[in-house]
Design a protein around this motif. Structure first.
Motif, PDB file in Angstrom:
ATOM      1  N   SER A 193       3.708  28.380 -44.447  1.00 42.02           N
ATOM      2  CA  SER A 193       4.713  29.357 -44.008  1.00 42.02           C
ATOM      3  C   SER A 193       6.040  29.079 -44.709  1.00 42.02           C
ATOM      4  O   SER A 193       6.107  29.171 -45.933  1.00 42.02           O
ATOM      5  CB  SER A 193       4.826  29.316 -42.482  1.00 42.02           C
ATOM      6  N   GLY A 238      -0.379  30.219 -45.226  1.00 44.68           N
ATOM      7  CA  GLY A 238       0.319  31.059 -44.262  1.00 44.68           C
ATOM      8  C   GLY A 238       1.383  31.966 -44.843  1.00 44.68           C
ATOM      9  O   GLY A 238       2.239  32.464 -44.104  1.00 44.68           O
ATOM     10  N   ASP A 256      -3.452  37.247 -39.695  1.00 44.24           N
ATOM     11  CA  ASP A 256      -2.036  36.903 -39.848  1.00 44.24           C
ATOM     12  C   ASP A 256      -1.242  38.175 -40.144  1.00 44.24           C
ATOM     13  O   ASP A 256      -1.409  38.787 -41.201  1.00 44.24           O
ATOM     14  CB  ASP A 256      -1.870  35.897 -40.983  1.00 44.24           C
ATOM     15  N   ASP A 285      -4.801  33.730 -36.867  1.00 39.51           N
ATOM     16  CA  ASP A 285      -3.478  34.311 -37.047  1.00 39.51           C
ATOM     17  C   ASP A 285      -2.523  33.251 -37.591  1.00 39.51           C
ATOM     18  O   ASP A 285      -2.923  32.125 -37.903  1.00 39.51           O
ATOM     19  CB  ASP A 285      -2.971  34.953 -35.755  1.00 39.51           C
ATOM     20  N   HIS A 286      -1.254  33.609 -37.679  1.00 40.25           N
ATOM     21  CA  HIS A 286      -0.277  32.754 -38.339  1.00 40.25           C
ATOM     22  C   HIS A 286      -0.112  31.408 -37.633  1.00 40.25           C
ATOM     23  O   HIS A 286       0.094  30.381 -38.286  1.00 40.25           O
ATOM     24  CB  HIS A 286       1.075  33.477 -38.397  1.00 40.25           C
TER      25      HIS A 286
END
Length: 251
Positions: free
Chosen positions: A99, A123, A203, A228-229
């Motif tokens: 991320s 991510g 995500d 998901d994230h």
């Protein structure tokens, strides 16, 4: 955990194992333990015969906290990672960021290409280019008196995560409000190192991994099914794919 200080910034890090080094850079509101130790990444990579280095980004974990947005931003935080490599006298490493850590990893690779062998963007897909939305609801959620007062869905998720990780919420709010420098298409196309873009198929934050990979000379995509994230980081498909990529086994 060991720490080092440079230009008034103290960075906490872990350094475990022996072998080819890999640097791990965590995501927003996380830290080296939550992102990399608890999901088993450090043990996995050490058992794979690697030296694993993971840092707490400034404003996070046990590293220095700042309350001015000007103290943050991915290019600034990438220089903390670069200084850590110098501190440890590491000439070249593999890098994995998740991320926000993926964005930091991209700036590290762009600005210090000779120090990076392979890089994994976890991510974060085309959101690295386009951005991932308005930061203000998240910053406001972090500053709210109580979690119950937060109505924005994404802001509430990050506020809950910050509480779970016992983070300094005001330093995180400053980080979120920092200059969120996007990476241009021209810049990302300058990355010639082997790249893996690993994103959960559920995500809704990251943006398209394939669209990002298509911009680079030597990039491939790893889909993390059904994740998901917030939960993809510990997934077994992600781990298996990363090991294959690091061993040069991924087409």
């Amino acid at each position: 955990m060991p720490k080092f200080e440079k230009d008034g910034v103290e960075i906490s890090f872990l350094d475990e194992g022996e072998g080819d080094p890999i640097l791990l850079i965590h995501g927003f509101a996380s830290n080296k333990s939550i992102n990399w130790e608890y999901p088993g990444w450090v043990d996995l990579l050490v058992k794979d015969g690697r030296r694993v280095i993971a840092l707490d980004n400034r404003g996070h974990g046990e590293s220095s906290k700042f309350y001015d947005p000007e103290a943050y931003g991915a290019p600034v935080m990438a220089e903390d990672a670069f200084r850590l490599l110098n501190h440890l006298d590491l000439q070249s490493v593999d890098v994995m960021g998740y991320s926000m850590g993926a964005r930091i990893s991209a700036f590290l690779t762009l600005n210090h290409a000779d120090r990076v062998n392979r890089v994994i963007f976890g991510g974060l897909g085309y959101g690295m280019i386009s951005g991932v939305g308005d930061p203000e609801p998240i910053a406001s959620a972090l500053e709210a008196e109580r979690l119950q007062d937060v109505t924005d869905r994404t802001g509430r998720a990050f506020r809950a995560f910050a509480e779970q990780t016992k983070s300094d919420r005001l330093s995180l709010a400053a980080c979120m409000r920092s200059s969120r420098q996007k990476i241009s298409v021209d810049d990302i196309s300058r990355i010639t190192r082997p790249v893996l873009v690993a994103v959960g198929t559920n995500d809704d934050i990251a943006g398209s991994p394939q669209r990002l990979a298509d911009l680079m000379l030597d990039a491939r995509v790893l889909d993390i099914p059904g994740r998901d994230h917030m939960v993809a980081v510990g997934d077994k498909v992600y781990k298996k794919g990363v090991l294959e990529f690091l061993h040069g086994e991924m087409e």
